[in-house]
Design a protein around this motif. Structure first.
Motif, mmCIF file in Angstrom:
data_model
loop_
_atom_site.group_PDB
_atom_site.id
_atom_site.type_symbol
_atom_site.label_atom_id
_atom_site.label_comp_id
_atom_site.label_asym_id
_atom_site.label_seq_id
_atom_site.Cartn_x
_atom_site.Cartn_y
_atom_site.Cartn_z
ATOM 1 N N PRO A 67 14.569 -8.355 -1.411
ATOM 2 C CA PRO A 67 14.064 -9.153 -2.537
ATOM 3 C C PRO A 67 12.921 -10.084 -2.125
ATOM 4 C CG PRO A 67 16.459 -9.170 -2.508
ATOM 5 C CD PRO A 67 16.006 -8.538 -1.217
ATOM 6 N N GLY A 68 12.968 -10.586 -0.880
ATOM 7 C CA GLY A 68 11.841 -11.384 -0.394
ATOM 8 C C GLY A 68 12.105 -12.874 -0.348
ATOM 9 N N ASP A 69 11.015 -13.604 -0.125
ATOM 10 C CA ASP A 69 11.095 -15.032 0.190
ATOM 11 C C ASP A 69 11.660 -15.905 -0.921
ATOM 12 O OD1 ASP A 69 10.072 -14.587 2.649
ATOM 13 O OD2 ASP A 69 8.206 -15.708 2.364
ATOM 14 N N LEU A 70 11.619 -15.443 -2.169
ATOM 15 C CA LEU A 70 12.141 -16.285 -3.244
ATOM 16 C C LEU A 70 13.669 -16.283 -3.252
ATOM 17 C CD1 LEU A 70 9.622 -15.441 -6.117
ATOM 18 C CD2 LEU A 70 9.459 -17.172 -4.314
ATOM 19 N N THR A 78 12.307 -10.632 4.917
ATOM 20 C CA THR A 78 11.239 -10.229 3.994
ATOM 21 C C THR A 78 10.319 -9.212 4.664
ATOM 22 O OG1 THR A 78 11.290 -12.358 2.870
ATOM 23 C CG2 THR A 78 9.250 -11.102 2.674
ATOM 24 N N PHE A 79 10.011 -8.142 3.921
ATOM 25 C CA PHE A 79 9.157 -7.102 4.488
ATOM 26 C C PHE A 79 7.747 -7.648 4.708
ATOM 27 C CE2 PHE A 79 6.117 -3.598 3.928
ATOM 28 C CZ PHE A 79 6.502 -2.819 5.002
ATOM 29 N N ASN A 80 7.128 -7.269 5.834
ATOM 30 C CA ASN A 80 5.750 -7.710 6.085
ATOM 31 C C ASN A 80 4.945 -6.610 6.762
ATOM 32 O OD1 ASN A 80 5.421 -8.255 9.227
ATOM 33 N ND2 ASN A 80 7.506 -8.856 8.640
ATOM 34 N N ILE A 81 3.632 -6.644 6.532
ATOM 35 C CA ILE A 81 2.741 -5.756 7.283
ATOM 36 C C ILE A 81 1.609 -6.593 7.854
ATOM 37 C CG2 ILE A 81 3.261 -3.692 5.937
ATOM 38 C CD1 ILE A 81 0.726 -4.032 4.375
ATOM 39 N N THR A 82 1.030 -6.085 8.943
ATOM 40 C CA THR A 82 -0.077 -6.785 9.580
ATOM 41 C C THR A 82 -1.341 -5.957 9.398
ATOM 42 O OG1 THR A 82 1.450 -7.691 11.183
ATOM 43 C CG2 THR A 82 -0.881 -7.764 11.764
ATOM 44 N N VAL A 83 -2.430 -6.626 9.041
ATOM 45 C CA VAL A 83 -3.706 -5.934 8.834
ATOM 46 C C VAL A 83 -4.788 -6.614 9.672
ATOM 47 C CG1 VAL A 83 -3.092 -5.191 6.499
ATOM 48 C CG2 VAL A 83 -4.332 -7.355 6.816
ATOM 49 N N SER A 84 -5.857 -5.862 9.962
ATOM 50 C CA SER A 84 -6.990 -6.437 10.703
ATOM 51 C C SER A 84 -8.161 -6.583 9.765
ATOM 52 C CB SER A 84 -7.400 -5.512 11.841
ATOM 53 O OG SER A 84 -6.340 -5.385 12.748
ATOM 54 N N LYS A 85 -8.784 -7.730 9.846
ATOM 55 C CA LYS A 85 -9.919 -7.996 8.953
ATOM 56 C C LYS A 85 -10.983 -6.915 9.102
ATOM 57 C CE LYS A 85 -13.107 -11.168 7.066
ATOM 58 N NZ LYS A 85 -13.165 -12.329 6.240
ATOM 59 N N GLY A 86 -11.472 -6.421 7.960
ATOM 60 C CA GLY A 86 -12.542 -5.428 7.957
ATOM 61 C C GLY A 86 -12.041 -4.003 7.782
ATOM 62 N N LEU A 87 -10.732 -3.785 8.021
ATOM 63 C CA LEU A 87 -10.216 -2.418 7.908
ATOM 64 C C LEU A 87 -9.624 -2.175 6.509
ATOM 65 C CD1 LEU A 87 -8.515 -1.870 11.398
ATOM 66 C CD2 LEU A 87 -10.874 -1.387 10.670
ATOM 67 N N THR A 88 -9.486 -0.872 6.209
ATOM 68 C CA THR A 88 -8.955 -0.467 4.901
ATOM 69 C C THR A 88 -7.645 0.282 5.101
ATOM 70 O OG1 THR A 88 -11.168 -0.360 3.972
ATOM 71 C CG2 THR A 88 -9.480 0.873 2.818
ATOM 72 N N TYR A 89 -6.662 -0.025 4.288
ATOM 73 C CA TYR A 89 -5.312 0.537 4.406
ATOM 74 C C TYR A 89 -4.936 1.269 3.123
ATOM 75 C CZ TYR A 89 -5.317 -2.525 8.393
ATOM 76 O OH TYR A 89 -5.652 -3.120 9.575
ATOM 77 N N LEU A 90 -4.089 2.273 3.296
ATOM 78 C CA LEU A 90 -3.593 3.015 2.130
ATOM 79 C C LEU A 90 -2.150 2.586 1.875
ATOM 80 C CD1 LEU A 90 -4.143 5.299 0.054
ATOM 81 C CD2 LEU A 90 -3.255 6.909 1.748
ATOM 82 N N LEU A 91 -1.882 2.076 0.690
ATOM 83 C CA LEU A 91 -0.514 1.749 0.292
ATOM 84 C C LEU A 91 -0.047 2.831 -0.671
ATOM 85 C CD1 LEU A 91 -0.696 -2.102 -0.489
ATOM 86 C CD2 LEU A 91 -0.510 -0.964 1.726
ATOM 87 N N ARG A 92 1.075 3.461 -0.321
ATOM 88 C CA ARG A 92 1.640 4.484 -1.207
ATOM 89 C C ARG A 92 2.813 3.838 -1.934
ATOM 90 N NH1 ARG A 92 -0.270 9.592 -0.277
ATOM 91 N NH2 ARG A 92 -1.316 9.990 1.696
ATOM 92 N N ILE A 93 2.578 3.451 -3.176
ATOM 93 C CA ILE A 93 3.551 2.643 -3.913
ATOM 94 C C ILE A 93 4.404 3.559 -4.796
ATOM 95 C CG2 ILE A 93 3.807 0.683 -5.495
ATOM 96 C CD1 ILE A 93 0.801 0.025 -4.586
ATOM 97 N N ILE A 94 5.703 3.350 -4.718
ATOM 98 C CA ILE A 94 6.660 4.176 -5.454
ATOM 99 C C ILE A 94 7.563 3.244 -6.243
ATOM 100 C CG2 ILE A 94 8.553 5.842 -5.210
ATOM 101 C CD1 ILE A 94 7.455 6.302 -2.296
#
Ligand SMILES: *[C@@H]1O[C@H](CO)[C@@H](O)[C@H](O)[C@H]1NC(C)=O
Ligand SMILES: *[C@@H]1O[C@H](CO)[C@@H](O)[C@H](O)[C@H]1NC(C)=O
Ligand SMILES: *[C@@H]1O[C@H](CO)[C@@H](O)[C@H](O)[C@H]1NC(C)=O
Ligand SMILES: *[C@@H]1O[C@H](CO)[C@@H](O)[C@H](O)[C@H]1NC(C)=O
Ligand SMILES: *[C@@H]1O[C@H](CO)[C@@H](O)[C@H](O)[C@H]1NC(C)=O
Ligand SMILES: *[C@@H]1O[C@H](CO)[C@@H](O)[C@H](O)[C@H]1NC(C)=O
Ligand SMILES: *[C@@H]1O[C@H](CO)[C@@H](O)[C@H](O)[C@H]1NC(C)=O
Ligand SMILES: *[C@@H]1O[C@H](CO)[C@@H](O)[C@H](O)[C@H]1NC(C)=O
Ligand SMILES: *[C@@H]1O[C@H](CO)[C@@H](O)[C@H](O)[C@H]1NC(C)=O
Ligand SMILES: *[C@@H]1O[C@H](CO)[C@@H](O)[C@H](O)[C@H]1NC(C)=O
Ligand SMILES: [Cu+2]
Length: 409
Positions: A67-70, A78-94
């Motif tokens: 459910p997360g931080d609330l 809580t689920f988390n992902i790490t990203v690097s500035k400048g890059l592009t990521y694909l989120l496959r949302i279901i």
């Protein structure tokens, strides 16, 4: 805590196996599974079948199981992902929620929508997405903001359903930029459309277009052989809940329709499913038979005064969504608005509340195919129907026999 009160298997269907992306290869892919969670172990279907009532509303939505931080009970996980500035990521949302269309957004980031239901779309930018149960949406996320931590969040879209009867909570997960920086004390919160923001919902849903280019041609039928008019309705005024398609409330037969059809067992179903709505409700196992290769158009209509957009899902096919609108379908004027150039190719489509959606497909996959509302409670109440697509002449155009190891029940 153990948030997965109900375990399920998720099969992720990637767009066309072997195909290359019609966009630069993303730095990484993340599956984002939206779900729904009840505190009690609900045995929900039995509950709603036996009582004939609405199921209890859920206690939370989830992102990848949390459910997360609330929620204090979830905060440490809580689920988390790490990203690097400048890059592009694909989120496959279901959306694997049982009962609700959801809005989803990422704080301070727009996403580029690139695919839905395993078919690519003309990319478009949006500050949120709206996703139906059973639907998949792929988006590109460009990490182009100041390094910090940001929430992604999801909450309900109810249409005209009273807020009191829905889970109005918000689930969150975190996107963290990598590197050295001083993050804000808590992640930046993302805004979501209101639960009743039909304008945003329709604007998003109506923005889908197929790529329809040389490498991704479309094949939308231009001549219609079979024209059907299907009304999806929650029937009121009965002591238990009833729902229907064309006022036929589907009755689950004791022998399944596929077996009965394949082995020629009589008395399980009849083939008189009506092409337009009946005036009075009946409870029967009725199917519609389609000739192999016939081109089919169905106008999905909804007239419920209260309630959400029914997300209609067809098995065995994707279909072109050629048009939709609010209000009563007008067979004189509305067909002139159909998009036969680059309509999206979906297998689940939310029909606007008190509106209509027109789909087209070619019946080239022989077999017995279920079509139903993807809200669990509506399926259980009878908002289902079945197509039998007859065999064709070619070798590929025939229903395969059951596998030798088919379990007896
Ligand atoms: C449903 O909610 C009611 C209260 O509203 C509660 O008493 C009941 O235990 C709940 N049932 C389940 C199966 O969670
Ligand atoms: C969550 O935890 C905080 C801090 O421990 C506490 O103040 C708050 O009351 C808790 N909230 C709920 C809903 O339990
Ligand atoms: C992020 O998720 C990982 C698991 O994937 C977990 O080990 C880590 O503690 C999480 N980080 C934060 C800050 O929540
Ligand atoms: C997102 O798109 C909107 C226009 O739809 C624009 O106003 C806004 O600045 C964009 N936000 C970001 C973070 O790019
Ligand atoms: C959510 O619904 C509950 C009742 O179901 C209500 O008490 C609460 O105020 C609602 N919260 C919001 C943010 O609308
Ligand atoms: C949405 O509901 C709120 C009350 O919760 C109301 O003020 C607002 O006018 C509604 N918006 C629409 C578009 O119906
Ligand atoms: C959605 O809204 C945007 C911004 O208001 C607008 O440019 C776009 O044409 C709308 N799209 C549809 C399909 O209504
Ligand atoms: C619209 O009119 C055409 C031509 O008369 C007819 O074949 C079709 O069934 C009608 N469709 C609906 C949804 O009423
Ligand atoms: C369908 O059946 C209901 C009974 O539930 C009836 O009241 C209603 O008028 C019928 N709807 C249509 C469109 O014929
Ligand atoms: C079905 O349609 C395909 C493609 O349009 C065609 O090649 C095939 O001959 C048709 N088969 C039959 C039995 O009509
Ligand atoms: Cu429904």
């Amino acid at each position: 805590m153990s948030p997965m009160a109900k375990l399920g298997v998720v099969i992720i269907i990637y767009p066309k196996i072997g195909d290359t992306y019609p966009f630069p290869k993303p730095a990484a892919e993340f599956p984002i599974l939206l779900g729904e969670w009840w505190k009690e172990s609900i045995a929900e279907e039995n509950n709603i079948v036996q009582s004939g009532n609405d199921p209890n509303t859920s206690d939370a939505y989830t992102i990848n199981g949390q459910p997360g931080d609330l929620y204090n009970c979830s905060k440490s996980e809580t689920f988390n992902i790490t990203v690097s500035k400048g890059l592009t990521y694909l989120l496959r949302i279901i959306n694997s929620a049982l009962q609700d269309v959801l809005f989803f957004s990422i704080a301070d980031h727009n996403v580029t929508v690139v695919a839905s239901d395993a078919s690519y779309l003309k990319p478009f930018s949006s500050s949120f997405i709206a996703i139906s149960p059973g639907q998949t949406i792929d988006v590109l996320l460009k990490a182009n903001q100041s390094p910090n931590h940001y929430y992604m969040a999801a909450s309900v879209y109810t249409g005209v359903r009273a807020a009191a009867n829905t889970d109005n909570t918000t689930t969150t997960a975190i996107i963290k930029y990598s590197g050295k920086y001083t993050p804000s004390s808590s992640p930046i919160f993302s805004s979501l459309p209101d639960y009743n923001d039909t304008t945003s919902f329709l604007n998003f849903t109506n923005s889908f277009r197929s790529l329809a280019d040389k490498k991704h041609p479309i094949d939308v039928p231009t001549v219609v052989d079979v024209s059907l008019d299907y009304l999806f309705l929650v029937n009121l005024g009965f002591s238990t809940r009833v729902a229907s398609v064309n006022n036929v409330s589907f009755v689950n037969p004791s022998i399944d329709v596929l077996q009965a059809y394949y082995y020629g067992i009589n008395g399980v179903y009849d083939t008189s499913f009506p092409d337009t709505t009946l005036q009075l409700l009946i409870r029967k196992t009725k199917v519609k038979v389609l000739d192999y290769n016939s081109t089919v158009e169905i106008v999905f209509r909804t007239t419920d005064l209260a309630g959400s957009s029914h997300p209609i899902h067809l098995h065995g096919y994707s279909f072109y969504v050629v048009g939709s609108g609010t209000g009563t379908f007008d067979n004189e004027t509305d067909p002139s608005t159909y998009n036969l150039v680059d309509p999206p190719f979906q297998n689940t489509i939310a029909v606007p509340v008190q509106g209509w959606t027109t789909i087209r497909f070619k019946a080239n996959n022989p077999g017995v195919w279920f079509m139903h509302c993807h809200f669990d409670r509506h399926t259980v109440w009878g908002m289902d129907t079945v197509f039998i697509v007859k065999n064709g002449n070619s070798k590929n155009g025939k229903l395969s026999p059951p596998p030798p190891d088919m379990p007896p029940c």
